[in-house]
Motif scaffolding. Sequence first.
Motif, PDB file in Angstrom:
ATOM      1  N   UNK A  15       0.837  -1.206   0.000  1.00 45.03           N
ATOM      2  CA  UNK A  15       0.000   0.000   0.000  1.00 45.03           C
ATOM      3  C   UNK A  15       0.862   1.241   0.000  1.00 45.03           C
ATOM      4  N   UNK A  16       2.009   1.142   0.687  1.00 43.59           N
ATOM      5  CA  UNK A  16       3.037   2.184   0.621  1.00 43.59           C
ATOM      6  C   UNK A  16       4.345   1.491   0.286  1.00 43.59           C
ATOM      7  N   UNK A  17       5.013   1.957  -0.672  1.00 44.66           N
ATOM      8  CA  UNK A  17       6.264   1.396  -1.193  1.00 44.66           C
ATOM      9  C   UNK A  17       6.027   0.150  -2.038  1.00 44.66           C
ATOM     10  N   UNK A  18       5.048  -0.639  -1.694  1.00 44.55           N
ATOM     11  CA  UNK A  18       4.727  -1.808  -2.524  1.00 44.55           C
ATOM     12  C   UNK A  18       3.237  -1.789  -2.857  1.00 44.55           C
ATOM     13  N   UNK A  19       2.873  -2.356  -4.004  1.00 44.52           N
ATOM     14  CA  UNK A  19       1.447  -2.370  -4.367  1.00 44.52           C
ATOM     15  C   UNK A  19       0.619  -3.210  -3.401  1.00 44.52           C
ATOM     16  N   UNK A  20      -0.678  -2.885  -3.328  1.00 44.47           N
ATOM     17  CA  UNK A  20      -1.595  -3.685  -2.513  1.00 44.47           C
ATOM     18  C   UNK A  20      -2.007  -4.961  -3.228  1.00 44.47           C
ATOM     19  N   UNK A  21      -2.000  -4.922  -4.555  1.00 44.00           N
ATOM     20  CA  UNK A  21      -2.440  -6.053  -5.391  1.00 44.00           C
ATOM     21  C   UNK A  21      -3.822  -6.528  -4.945  1.00 44.00           C
ATOM     22  N   UNK A  22      -4.786  -5.639  -5.008  1.00 47.82           N
ATOM     23  CA  UNK A  22      -6.129  -5.938  -4.497  1.00 47.82           C
ATOM     24  C   UNK A  22      -6.907  -6.895  -5.383  1.00 47.82           C
TER      25      UNK A  22
ATOM     26  N   UNK B 147      -5.466  -9.206  -7.718  1.00 52.83           N
ATOM     27  CA  UNK B 147      -4.691 -10.287  -8.343  1.00 52.83           C
ATOM     28  C   UNK B 147      -4.002 -11.128  -7.277  1.00 52.83           C
TER      29      UNK B 147
ATOM     30  N   UNK C 190      -0.782 -11.470  -7.213  1.00 55.33           N
ATOM     31  CA  UNK C 190       0.603 -10.994  -7.054  1.00 55.33           C
ATOM     32  C   UNK C 190       0.907 -10.742  -5.587  1.00 55.33           C
TER      33      UNK C 190
ATOM     34  N   UNK D 298       8.910  -5.240  -7.270  1.00 57.58           N
ATOM     35  CA  UNK D 298       9.983  -4.711  -8.115  1.00 57.58           C
ATOM     36  C   UNK D 298      10.797  -3.682  -7.328  1.00 57.58           C
TER      37      UNK D 298
ATOM     38  N   UNK E 106      12.413  -0.439  -5.709  1.00 50.12           N
ATOM     39  CA  UNK E 106      11.707   0.773  -5.314  1.00 50.12           C
ATOM     40  C   UNK E 106      12.024   1.951  -6.228  1.00 50.12           C
TER      41      UNK E 106
END
Lengths: 383, 290
Positions: free
Chosen positions: B105-112, B114, B116, B158, B160
């Motif tokens: 959610x911060x620095x990395x995606x939440x991937x809501x 999928x 991933x 991936x 940053x």
Amino acid sequence: MRRLMLLLPFLAGCEWVADPQTFTREEVARFKAKAEHPAPPANPTRLKVMAWNVKYGACRVDFWFDFWGDRTQLSSTEVDDCLARVAGIIREYDPDILITEEIEVGSKRSAYVDMVRYLLEHTNLRYATFDETWDARYVPSEGLGRINLGNAIHSRYPITLGERIHQAERTDEDLLTKTFTIKRAMARAEVDLGDRTVAVYGVHTEAYDNDGTKQKQIQQIYELLKGETKPWLIGGDFNELPPVCDEKATAGSAESCDGKLRLSGFLDERASSKGTPYEQPPYTPSVMKQFYDDFEPYIPLARYGVGEDHQRPYFTHSVLGPDGVNDDGRPGWWNRTLDYLFVRKGETWTDADVLQEPGRQGISGDPSRASDHAPIVGTWGLP
Amino acid sequence: MKRALLGLALASTAAFATPRPARDTADVGNAGSYSVGIFNPLRIAFTDRVELQANPLLFFVAPHLDVRFAILKPAVEAGKLPMGVRLTAEAGLLMPTLGMRLMKGFFFPSWATSTNDIGFMLIPRVGLLVSGDFFQDDVLTFRIDGQMRIPMGPHSATPLNSFLAPLEILFAAPLTGFLGRFGGAYDHAFGDRLRLRGEVNLYVTGAQGNLSVAGTNVGPLAPISPFIFTAHVGLDIAVFKYSRLTVGALFANYDQGASELKVNADGFSERVRVRSNNILPTLDFIWAGF
């Protein structure tokens, strides 16, 4: 870890963590193609014009704020493939003036590609100016990273001046969000046609505000155009519906939108977007009325028509692409009009269209898979 | 106020017989000695040749442990080597996945929407430090170390490409698969209470790699230079019997994906990629005991 103490962002080097964009109106950089492109006719009497929100070279990859996907980043291959599609469609239509929104020049999500340069080298357009509206060194949300996005104006004729004009800012965001998020600015370019100079504007107004910012921005655009002394053209993504009706009118009245214009419940709106910062705020098409009253739209309201069946050929936007289906199983397709071209009242448009699919205006490329907005086109008869 | 507090801390200190020992050298403490900072790691010597090291702030979200082994130690091998040379090997293991997932959610995606996610992984690290004495209390140290990612499942995160070098260095091995370092430091004593330390490091990260979406490789990420250069100057101020306050500044130069406009003679501009700089303050308080 031992040196993470006191990592004060504002001491983190010589570059802004995020450009606060404190300008009111300022000159911006101009660019020239390195590739040899054919020279356009001297002293033209008409100009082929295209405006297109190119979705940062993502084509139909769904990002997290689309709610149909959760991507935050593209590979170099994906950006290259998408830009090749975009440039191919531009080459096919071959405009004299191209106005683009959501074009990026160094964002992590779009593989740091300079798209303004890409279009200069891969189309017949020879000059460009770029109006930066979002310049953040690092956006932590979803790991978005570096963002450098804005509006661009490309031209086959020399651009002698590039400017950006600050637009009203949102007041419904906290300071942290406001620091790192997109601002809005109009792009203005002066284009030397030989026997005259014209002013070209590119705009992209607010999409998700709930404090009337978009309406203020649209009013600001209107007032600026009223004061423009040169022959002018404006194009872009106004994030607003056409003024077919008055959304404030009571149901059943002559001005009411019932049956005339869909204001909500679009097929590409996902339920999970409700209550998020990316929920679609209510549209207010009446704010566009003065543009239709006082300027010359590329597609007049009489042609646009009443009701979705008439209006469908001129829809310019869909979050959901043709290869996706919504929660009801309906495939995505253009479902609303948000993009416009205008010139001064009394001037003429010919061959105006929305390039929704192959075949429109003779193109073979497929715009419905090249962005979440369709390119809008027309030929401006110069005054 | 700051001056008064510093004065109080210094005044409460008994007379120092010798300067504080230099930090981050090849020295391994004698059995029972320890040191810990707010940000510096906890280091405990179990024998005269073996220390264990871990960072308390990170340990519970990113379990890790380093072992430091004194190969050459002057106290044991006194007089055998010039300049009191000591040589220490380090080896460690880190499992960062939980901590990284807390940052989604911060620095990395939440991937809501999928499957991933940040994959499970192990990060082994090995290193070698060599230190030698100069003048009476100065210490010169060179170090080389490397760490790499051993994937233990699908991994979609991936690099940053952030604007803070310490973050890039911290996440380099988990996100690029590799981090190597070669560095040197010189530590000079100013009397009994102050030490000035200068350190430079050259880091090499792994490549940016490919973008994996739900297990499918969708192509390479944009290339970023793998070289990170850092320089750190710090001042250690002795307080109380064994402790010290450290203040300093870190400079880093690396590729953040930034570009700059260069205006040509014809008035038209070019956008060119540039490396970026960080200048960051550093601060810590380190307790020690013997």
